[in-house]
Design a protein around this motif. Structure first.
Motif, PDB file in Angstrom:
ATOM      1  N   ALA A  91      23.350   5.508 -29.194  1.00  0.00           N
ATOM      2  CA  ALA A  91      23.130   5.533 -30.646  1.00  0.00           C
ATOM      3  C   ALA A  91      22.111   4.496 -31.104  1.00  0.00           C
ATOM      4  O   ALA A  91      21.476   4.660 -32.155  1.00  0.00           O
ATOM      5  N   GLU A  92      21.952   3.428 -30.345  1.00  0.00           N
ATOM      6  CA  GLU A  92      21.067   2.336 -30.794  1.00  0.00           C
ATOM      7  C   GLU A  92      19.602   2.592 -30.442  1.00  0.00           C
ATOM      8  O   GLU A  92      18.707   1.886 -30.921  1.00  0.00           O
ATOM      9  N   LEU A  93      19.364   3.603 -29.593  1.00  0.00           N
ATOM     10  CA  LEU A  93      18.021   3.785 -29.044  1.00  0.00           C
ATOM     11  C   LEU A  93      16.927   4.031 -30.090  1.00  0.00           C
ATOM     12  O   LEU A  93      15.809   3.543 -29.943  1.00  0.00           O
ATOM     13  N   ASP A 124      19.644   0.493 -19.660  1.00  0.00           N
ATOM     14  CA  ASP A 124      18.762   0.984 -18.585  1.00  0.00           C
ATOM     15  C   ASP A 124      17.446   1.535 -19.137  1.00  0.00           C
ATOM     16  O   ASP A 124      16.369   1.258 -18.602  1.00  0.00           O
ATOM     17  N   VAL A 125      17.549   2.308 -20.220  1.00  0.00           N
ATOM     18  CA  VAL A 125      16.350   2.925 -20.801  1.00  0.00           C
ATOM     19  C   VAL A 125      15.470   1.880 -21.478  1.00  0.00           C
ATOM     20  O   VAL A 125      14.236   1.900 -21.327  1.00  0.00           O
ATOM     21  N   THR A 293      21.704  11.406 -16.971  1.00  0.00           N
ATOM     22  CA  THR A 293      21.914  10.897 -18.339  1.00  0.00           C
ATOM     23  C   THR A 293      20.820   9.893 -18.702  1.00  0.00           C
ATOM     24  O   THR A 293      20.214   9.965 -19.771  1.00  0.00           O
ATOM     25  N   ILE A 294      20.556   8.962 -17.792  1.00  0.00           N
ATOM     26  CA  ILE A 294      19.538   7.932 -18.054  1.00  0.00           C
ATOM     27  C   ILE A 294      18.166   8.597 -18.227  1.00  0.00           C
ATOM     28  O   ILE A 294      17.412   8.265 -19.148  1.00  0.00           O
ATOM     29  N   THR A 300      13.831  10.944 -24.291  1.00  0.00           N
ATOM     30  CA  THR A 300      13.872  10.951 -25.757  1.00  0.00           C
ATOM     31  C   THR A 300      13.214   9.692 -26.349  1.00  0.00           C
ATOM     32  O   THR A 300      12.966   9.625 -27.544  1.00  0.00           O
ATOM     33  N   ALA A 301      12.973   8.711 -25.499  1.00  0.00           N
ATOM     34  CA  ALA A 301      12.408   7.437 -25.998  1.00  0.00           C
ATOM     35  C   ALA A 301      10.891   7.403 -25.870  1.00  0.00           C
ATOM     36  O   ALA A 301      10.240   6.435 -26.280  1.00  0.00           O
TER      37      ALA A 301
END
Ligand SMILES: NC(=O)c1ccc[n+]([C@@H]2O[C@H](COP(=O)([O-])OP(=O)(O)OC[C@H]3O[C@@H](n4cnc5c(N)ncnc54)[C@H](O)[C@@H]3O)[C@@H](O)[C@H]2O)c1
Length: 302
Positions: A91-93, A124-125, A293-294, A300-301
């Motif tokens: 959620a913080e990304l 990690d991201v 997942t990572i 998305t980033a």
């Protein structure tokens, strides 16, 4: 002289600052935060917190030029209030990716040549984006990964077996987030594999207890600070003391092509080796899921 800098001096950054000072891990410290009043207060309080101590850490005013000879730079900027009513670190990304995009060019332009350690979520991201956007060598950028999760597992196991948590060996692997898992095949007490002492159902129940640990802290405080500050300080110390400690940090896995929490040897030059021990079939499936997942979060980033 061992010099550290922290970007983002909220609950985590300030607790880490005090931990680094009181454990005599550093000699000099520079702090950066967008909230100027809060930053001034933290500097003042950290100064007060050292009065009458035998040793003294020099607190240096925020100036990007200071990064040029900083040994360890810790990234802990974010906004913990995003987690109110949301238990996924993903959620913080949307915010933290922007903070990375703001800071990476500044770090690069400063001439920083040290080790960059990320705490900010999703760990990690954010670590991978920091490496990609600063262009620093992969071995010199890593995250706290599953160090805190492994500590929470040790906490839960130590209570179940009534032993000191440091006497529990083993790792939580994968994303510092929902897809992480305890690699029970790595967990030992007094050399005895935990898988020989507990059934699969009992291990699953214990994993639930370990996972719930973070949210118990979050529920009452609205943030977590001591656990992560302890683990991050141990990582900083491993770097500055060049002690070759193996820690489950989020380092780049060549075989998986992403940053992920797994054991790695930490030295003053950064990560000098990472370890992929043999997992059970069940654990292997969880590892693959965590990697997916990572990678999805990372896409998305971009
Ligand atoms: N990896 C872990 O195991 C772990 C554990 C706990 C917290 N965290 C993460 O650490 C981060 C910090 O947590 P916290 O509780 O201290 O949050 P917080 O909200 O208390 O503090 C974040 C700080 O970052 C600052 N900040 C925001 N944008 C900035 C920018 N552009 N430049 C400089 N500073 C900026 C804020 O002003 C604030 O002081 C969060 O991302 C949180 O999710 C990670």
């Amino acid at each position: 002289m061992k010099k550290a800098a922290i970007i983002g001096v909220g609950h985590v950054g300030s607790t880490l600052a005090y931990t680094l000072i009181t454990r005599n891990i550093i000699d000099e410290l520079v702090l950066f935060d967008t909230k100027e009043d809060q930053l001034l207060s933290e500097y003042n309080d950290l100064f007060d917190g050292q009065v009458d101590r035998y040793s003294y850490v020099k607190l240096i005013e925020p100036d990007l030029a200071e990064l040029a000879d900083t040994d360890v730079l810790i990234f802990s900027a974010g906004d913990i209030t995003i987690f109110e009513g949301n238990s996924d670190r993903f959620a913080e990304l949307y915010l933290t990716k922007e903070i990375v995009e703001e800071w990476a060019p500044k770090i690069k332009a400063s001439g920083f040549k040290g080790i960059l350690i990320n705490i900010t979520n999703p760990c990690d991201v954010v670590t991978q984006r920091l490496q990609e956007l600063t262009g620093l060598p992969k071995e010199r950028v890593f995250g706290t990964g599953t160090t805190l999760d492994s500590a929470r597992m040790k906490h839960a196991v130590s209570k179940k077996f009534n032993v000191h948590p440091s006497s529990v060996e083993g790792y939580v692997l994968g994303e510092h987030g929902e897809s992480q898992f305890v690699a029970w095949s790595s967990v030992r007490i007094g050399g005895v594999p935990i898988t020989e002492m507990l059934s699969l159902d009992e291990l699953e129940e214990l994993e639930g207890v370990a996972r719930a640990g973070g949210w118990i802290t979050m529920r009452g405080k609205g943030y977590t600070s001591f656990g992560i500050a302890n683990q991050a300080a141990l990582v900083v110390e491993a770097v500055l003391n060049n002690n070759y400690k193996i820690l489950p940090v989020s380092s780049y896995s060549e075989k998986d092509q992403c940053y992920v929490g797994h054991p790695a040897k930490v030295a003053v030059s950064g990560i000098i080796n990472d370890y992929h021990f043999t997992l059970s079939d069940r654990e292997n499936q969880k590892w693959r899921k965590s990697i997916e997942t990572i990678k999805f979060m990372h896409s998305t980033a971009l």
